[in-house]
Design a protein around this motif. Structure first.
Motif, PDB file in Angstrom:
ATOM      1  N   LYS A   3       0.884  -1.200   0.121  1.00 23.51           N
ATOM      2  CA  LYS A   3       0.065   0.059  -0.017  1.00 23.51           C
ATOM      3  C   LYS A   3       0.961   1.429  -0.022  1.00 23.51           C
ATOM      4  CE  LYS A   3      -4.681   1.236   0.677  1.00 23.51           C
ATOM      5  NZ  LYS A   3      -5.852   0.259   0.188  1.00 23.51           N
ATOM      6  N   ILE A   5       1.144   5.677   0.056  1.00 25.27           N
ATOM      7  CA  ILE A   5       0.469   6.966   0.212  1.00 25.27           C
ATOM      8  C   ILE A   5       1.549   8.014  -0.206  1.00 25.27           C
ATOM      9  CG2 ILE A   5      -0.477   8.600   1.884  1.00 25.27           C
ATOM     10  CD1 ILE A   5      -1.456   6.548   3.525  1.00 25.27           C
ATOM     11  N   GLN A   7       1.889  11.736  -1.352  1.00 28.79           N
ATOM     12  CA  GLN A   7       1.498  13.199  -0.935  1.00 28.79           C
ATOM     13  C   GLN A   7       1.981  14.470  -1.771  1.00 28.79           C
ATOM     14  OE1 GLN A   7       0.117  13.854   3.058  1.00 28.79           O
ATOM     15  NE2 GLN A   7       1.224  12.152   3.321  1.00 28.79           N
ATOM     16  N   LEU A  40      -7.332   9.309  -6.137  1.00 30.05           N
ATOM     17  CA  LEU A  40      -6.530  10.625  -5.739  1.00 30.05           C
ATOM     18  C   LEU A  40      -7.661  11.333  -4.735  1.00 30.05           C
ATOM     19  CD1 LEU A  40      -4.489  12.538  -6.105  1.00 30.05           C
ATOM     20  CD2 LEU A  40      -5.806  13.494  -8.138  1.00 30.05           C
ATOM     21  N   ILE A  51      -3.456  13.588  -2.320  1.00 32.69           N
ATOM     22  CA  ILE A  51      -3.048  12.451  -1.680  1.00 32.69           C
ATOM     23  C   ILE A  51      -3.252  11.215  -2.792  1.00 32.69           C
ATOM     24  CG2 ILE A  51      -3.171  10.958   0.364  1.00 32.69           C
ATOM     25  CD1 ILE A  51      -4.415  14.507   0.600  1.00 32.69           C
ATOM     26  N   VAL A  53      -3.784   7.222  -2.756  1.00 31.63           N
ATOM     27  CA  VAL A  53      -3.846   5.955  -1.944  1.00 31.63           C
ATOM     28  C   VAL A  53      -3.755   4.935  -2.808  1.00 31.63           C
ATOM     29  CG1 VAL A  53      -5.330   4.875   0.104  1.00 31.63           C
ATOM     30  CG2 VAL A  53      -4.835   7.033   0.030  1.00 31.63           C
ATOM     31  N   ILE A  89       5.030   7.133   1.316  1.00 33.55           N
ATOM     32  CA  ILE A  89       4.968   6.030   2.565  1.00 33.55           C
ATOM     33  C   ILE A  89       4.610   4.757   2.014  1.00 33.55           C
ATOM     34  CG2 ILE A  89       4.272   5.459   4.749  1.00 33.55           C
ATOM     35  CD1 ILE A  89       2.868   8.022   5.158  1.00 33.55           C
ATOM     36  N   GLN A  90       5.598   3.881   2.015  1.00 32.12           N
ATOM     37  CA  GLN A  90       5.102   2.362   1.483  1.00 32.12           C
ATOM     38  C   GLN A  90       4.825   1.692   2.773  1.00 32.12           C
ATOM     39  OE1 GLN A  90       8.010   0.544  -1.493  1.00 32.12           O
ATOM     40  NE2 GLN A  90       8.695   2.626  -2.051  1.00 32.12           N
ATOM     41  N   MET A  91       3.653   0.770   2.787  1.00 31.75           N
ATOM     42  CA  MET A  91       3.120   0.263   3.940  1.00 31.75           C
ATOM     43  C   MET A  91       2.630  -1.074   3.637  1.00 31.75           C
ATOM     44  SD  MET A  91       0.401   3.449   4.930  1.00 31.75           S
ATOM     45  CE  MET A  91      -0.415   2.955   3.384  1.00 31.75           C
TER      46      MET A  91
ATOM     47  N   PHE B  41      -2.276   0.077   8.657  1.00 33.50           N
ATOM     48  CA  PHE B  41      -0.832  -0.043   7.909  1.00 33.50           C
ATOM     49  C   PHE B  41       0.040   0.310   8.666  1.00 33.50           C
ATOM     50  CE2 PHE B  41      -4.343   0.611   4.762  1.00 33.50           C
ATOM     51  CZ  PHE B  41      -4.243  -0.318   3.986  1.00 33.50           C
ATOM     52  N   VAL B  42       1.299  -0.234   8.428  1.00 31.95           N
ATOM     53  CA  VAL B  42       2.423   0.182   9.132  1.00 31.95           C
ATOM     54  C   VAL B  42       3.601   0.330   8.045  1.00 31.95           C
ATOM     55  CG1 VAL B  42       3.323  -2.169   9.533  1.00 31.95           C
ATOM     56  CG2 VAL B  42       4.456  -0.513  10.952  1.00 31.95           C
ATOM     57  N   ASP B  43       4.086   1.495   8.180  1.00 32.16           N
ATOM     58  CA  ASP B  43       5.203   1.852   7.538  1.00 32.16           C
ATOM     59  C   ASP B  43       6.581   0.897   7.407  1.00 32.16           C
ATOM     60  OD1 ASP B  43       7.535   3.351   6.066  1.00 32.16           O
ATOM     61  OD2 ASP B  43       6.958   5.214   7.188  1.00 32.16           O
ATOM     62  N   GLN B  44       6.699   0.650   6.130  1.00 32.52           N
ATOM     63  CA  GLN B  44       7.824  -0.295   5.909  1.00 32.52           C
ATOM     64  C   GLN B  44       9.004   0.079   6.506  1.00 32.52           C
ATOM     65  OE1 GLN B  44       7.883  -1.805   1.800  1.00 32.52           O
ATOM     66  NE2 GLN B  44       6.207  -3.394   2.424  1.00 32.52           N
ATOM     67  N   ILE B  51      -0.487   3.923  10.198  1.00 35.89           N
ATOM     68  CA  ILE B  51      -1.507   4.587   9.304  1.00 35.89           C
ATOM     69  C   ILE B  51      -2.639   4.097   9.244  1.00 35.89           C
ATOM     70  CG2 ILE B  51      -1.553   5.649   7.104  1.00 35.89           C
ATOM     71  CD1 ILE B  51       1.756   4.358   8.080  1.00 35.89           C
ATOM     72  N   MET B  91     -10.326  13.921   3.668  1.00 39.37           N
ATOM     73  CA  MET B  91     -10.193  14.260   2.359  1.00 39.37           C
ATOM     74  C   MET B  91     -11.444  13.815   1.634  1.00 39.37           C
ATOM     75  SD  MET B  91      -6.533  11.917   2.094  1.00 39.37           S
ATOM     76  CE  MET B  91      -7.310  10.453   2.587  1.00 39.37           C
ATOM     77  N   VAL B  94     -11.016  13.251  -5.733  1.00 38.47           N
ATOM     78  CA  VAL B  94     -10.843  14.310  -6.515  1.00 38.47           C
ATOM     79  C   VAL B  94     -11.855  13.904  -8.015  1.00 38.47           C
ATOM     80  CG1 VAL B  94      -9.121  15.507  -8.250  1.00 38.47           C
ATOM     81  CG2 VAL B  94      -8.650  14.999  -5.673  1.00 38.47           C
TER      82      VAL B  94
END
Lengths: 97, 97
Positions: A3, A5, A7, A40, A51, A53, A89-91, B41-44, B51, B91, B94
């Motif tokens: 996943k 995010i 920005q 987006l 942002i 996702v 952020i890579q998650m 989620f968790v940041d790698q 997150i 958010m 868009v």
């Protein structure tokens, strides 16, 4: 599963310029065979704070996305209107189903 | 539609303490009738950077979530282990479908 995010912080006077670039980027990315999802959003408190996702099967798929014609053509055009550096952020999921 | 990204920054020595609190928060939030989605989620690159990616029909549903028994009980227990203040982005899409 990866996943992401991402920005972007766009100058407020360039929002109308970047919107069609974002639209093309979203439409073409969703056509990539390895893309799982690509959405987006915009911050309700900051119309220049965009942002993404994203979901990809793995890092190789994300790398392939970043090497596509549409990414390498459109992202520099968008980034030309940044007011601050973009962030990523890579998650991974904490509690996989 | 309201999309939310909520980010927690937890002390690395407290990760094992907060994980069961997060698990209970995720499970009980998903049972809320107005919740659309609620993923953690968790940041790698940072095992203490958690997150949430959330979706609610509107701001009233998010406010109701923040007033639930599970939120008001569990979030302060989690926040006791923060190493930096949490952040929130509200958010909208868009390009709605």
């Amino acid at each position: 599963m990866l996943k992401v995010i991402a920005q972007d912080f766009i100058r407020l006077d360039a929002i109308e310029t970047v919107l069609p670039l974002y639209r093309e980027l979203v439409e073409l990315t969703r056509l990539e065979p390895l893309n799982v999802s690509y959405e987006l959003f915009v911050d309700q408190e900051d119309p220049g704070h965009f942002i993404f996702v994203e979901e990809w099967p793995d890092r190789a798929a994300l790398d392939a996305h970043c090497a596509t014609e549409h990414f390498t053509r459109l992202v520099p055009q968008i980034d030309a209107h940044q007011r601050a550096a973009d962030t990523y952020i890579q998650m991974r999921r904490v509690f996989p189903a």
